[in-house]
Design a protein around this motif. Structure first.
Motif, mmCIF file in Angstrom:
data_model
loop_
_atom_site.group_PDB
_atom_site.id
_atom_site.type_symbol
_atom_site.label_atom_id
_atom_site.label_comp_id
_atom_site.label_asym_id
_atom_site.label_seq_id
_atom_site.Cartn_x
_atom_site.Cartn_y
_atom_site.Cartn_z
ATOM 1 N N ARG A 29 0.309 3.581 -7.898
ATOM 2 C CA ARG A 29 -0.227 3.487 -6.534
ATOM 3 C C ARG A 29 -0.775 2.080 -6.356
ATOM 4 O O ARG A 29 -1.588 1.615 -7.150
ATOM 5 C CB ARG A 29 -1.336 4.510 -6.311
ATOM 6 C CG ARG A 29 -1.826 4.525 -4.870
ATOM 7 C CD ARG A 29 -2.949 5.506 -4.655
ATOM 8 N NE ARG A 29 -4.125 5.027 -5.362
ATOM 9 C CZ ARG A 29 -4.970 5.806 -6.015
ATOM 10 N NH1 ARG A 29 -4.782 7.085 -6.076
ATOM 11 N NH2 ARG A 29 -6.024 5.295 -6.610
ATOM 12 N N THR A 30 -0.291 1.386 -5.341
ATOM 13 C CA THR A 30 -0.748 0.034 -5.058
ATOM 14 C C THR A 30 -1.649 0.053 -3.833
ATOM 15 O O THR A 30 -1.517 0.919 -2.966
ATOM 16 C CB THR A 30 0.441 -0.909 -4.803
ATOM 17 O OG1 THR A 30 1.198 -0.408 -3.696
ATOM 18 C CG2 THR A 30 1.335 -1.006 -6.018
ATOM 19 N N ARG A 72 0.872 -1.176 0.000
ATOM 20 C CA ARG A 72 0.000 0.000 0.000
ATOM 21 C C ARG A 72 0.911 1.228 0.000
ATOM 22 O O ARG A 72 1.150 1.841 1.028
ATOM 23 C CB ARG A 72 -0.909 -0.015 1.217
ATOM 24 C CG ARG A 72 -1.931 1.113 1.190
ATOM 25 C CD ARG A 72 -2.957 0.975 2.280
ATOM 26 N NE ARG A 72 -3.941 -0.031 1.873
ATOM 27 C CZ ARG A 72 -4.561 -0.849 2.696
ATOM 28 N NH1 ARG A 72 -4.310 -0.808 3.965
ATOM 29 N NH2 ARG A 72 -5.433 -1.723 2.246
ATOM 30 N N ARG A 73 1.433 1.552 -1.199
ATOM 31 C CA ARG A 73 2.402 2.644 -1.326
ATOM 32 C C ARG A 73 2.226 3.364 -2.653
ATOM 33 O O ARG A 73 1.463 2.935 -3.510
ATOM 34 C CB ARG A 73 3.826 2.105 -1.262
ATOM 35 C CG ARG A 73 4.206 1.537 0.085
ATOM 36 C CD ARG A 73 5.590 1.036 0.085
ATOM 37 N NE ARG A 73 6.476 2.049 0.659
ATOM 38 C CZ ARG A 73 7.735 1.837 0.926
ATOM 39 N NH1 ARG A 73 8.290 0.687 0.665
ATOM 40 N NH2 ARG A 73 8.480 2.781 1.442
ATOM 41 N N ALA A 90 9.958 4.205 -3.966
ATOM 42 C CA ALA A 90 8.787 4.326 -3.109
ATOM 43 C C ALA A 90 8.827 5.708 -2.470
ATOM 44 O O ALA A 90 9.841 6.120 -1.938
ATOM 45 C CB ALA A 90 8.806 3.255 -2.038
ATOM 46 N N VAL A 91 7.717 6.424 -2.572
ATOM 47 C CA VAL A 91 7.618 7.767 -2.024
ATOM 48 C C VAL A 91 6.581 7.754 -0.914
ATOM 49 O O VAL A 91 5.424 7.407 -1.136
ATOM 50 C CB VAL A 91 7.239 8.797 -3.106
ATOM 51 C CG1 VAL A 91 7.157 10.196 -2.516
ATOM 52 C CG2 VAL A 91 8.219 8.745 -4.261
ATOM 53 N N ASP A 92 7.013 8.105 0.290
ATOM 54 C CA ASP A 92 6.133 8.141 1.447
ATOM 55 C C ASP A 92 6.002 9.567 1.929
ATOM 56 O O ASP A 92 7.008 10.269 2.080
ATOM 57 C CB ASP A 92 6.687 7.269 2.572
ATOM 58 C CG ASP A 92 6.790 5.809 2.165
ATOM 59 O OD1 ASP A 92 5.823 5.303 1.591
ATOM 60 O OD2 ASP A 92 7.849 5.204 2.414
ATOM 61 N N GLN A 93 4.770 9.982 2.179
ATOM 62 C CA GLN A 93 4.554 11.325 2.700
ATOM 63 C C GLN A 93 4.832 11.331 4.191
ATOM 64 O O GLN A 93 4.286 10.515 4.932
ATOM 65 C CB GLN A 93 3.114 11.780 2.423
ATOM 66 C CG GLN A 93 2.832 11.955 0.958
ATOM 67 C CD GLN A 93 1.430 12.440 0.679
ATOM 68 O OE1 GLN A 93 0.638 12.610 1.591
ATOM 69 N NE2 GLN A 93 1.128 12.658 -0.578
#
Length: 177
Positions: free
Chosen positions: A125-126, A110-111, A170-173
Motif C-alpha cells: 500500500r502506497t 496512493r494505491r 494495482a487493485v482498486d475498490q
C-alpha cells in the motif's frame, strides 16, 4: 521450548499457512484474514461460489487468474501496471523489489498493489511518501524499507529485496452508489 505447529495445516495461524496470494487478494479488497477460522470461512465462500475450482482440501497456492477472479468477485478492479513501471524507469525487463519500492514512480501513488515475486505474493500500500509505504505478506506484519536513521531494512523484508519482480497489479475498490 519451541511451540509445535498444528498438524492440520488449515487450523494453523495465518502466518503459518501457505496463503500469501489468497491473503493479498483479500487484503486488497478490504477483507482481513487474521485467524484460522476467518481464513477457512473465506476459502469455503470462494469454493461454494465456484470462484475457484479446487477440491475441498485446498489450502493455498493461487494462480494469477485465480487471484484476479477473487478480486473481481469481491468487487475490485485489477490493472497490470508492470509494463508501465518498466517504461517509466527506462531500465531492462528485470526489476528487483528494492528498486521498485524505492522508485518515485511507484511509492508516490496512493494505491494498493499485489506484488508477485518468485512463488510469493506481497501486499503493498502506497501513500505518496516512502515512510508510509506498507509491505506485508500473510503474516500481516508490516515490512519497512530502510529509512534515514536505519541502514538496513526490516529483517522480514531483507530476503525479498534482491528478488526479481514477476508482476505488479494495482487493485482498486469499485465504489457502488
Amino acid at each position: 521450548m519451541a511451540r509445535k505447529l498444528n498438524k492440520n495445516l488449515k487450523m494453523r495461524s495465518a502466518a503459518k499457512q501457505p496463503i500469501c496470494g489468497l491473503w493479498a487478494a483479500a487484503r486488497c479488497c478490504g477483507i482481513r484474514l487474521n485467524s484460522a477460522k476467518k481464513i477457512q470461512d473465506f476459502r469455503d465462500m470462494l469454493l461454494n461460489n465456484k470462484v475457484i475450482s479446487r477440491g475441498g482440501n485446498w489450502v493455498g497456492g493461487t494462480t494469477d487468474a485465480e487471484r484476479m477472479q477473487i478480486c473481481v468477485f469481491l468487487g475490485c478492479s485489477v490493472t497490470d501496471v508492470f509494463k508501465d513501471l518498466i517504461q517509466k524507469r527506462g531500465i531492462g525487463k528485470t526489476i528487483t523489489v528494492k528498486s521498485l519500492l524505492t522508485s518515485r514512480e511507484f511509492f508516490q501513488t496512493r494505491r494498493q498493489y499485489m506484488l508477485l515475486v518468485d512463488q510469493h505474493v506481497l501486499y503493498v500500500r502506497t501513500n505518496k511518501m516512502k515512510r508510509k509505504l506498507w509491505v506485508a505478506d500473510q503474516r500481516g506484519k508490516p515490512m519497512r524499507v530502510a529509512r534515514k536513521n536505519q541502514t538496513v531494512a526490516d529483517k522480514e523484508l531483507t530476503t525479498m529485496l534482491n528478488k526479481h519482480v514477476v508482476s505488479v497489479w494495482a487493485v482498486d475498490q469499485n465504489s457502488t452508489v
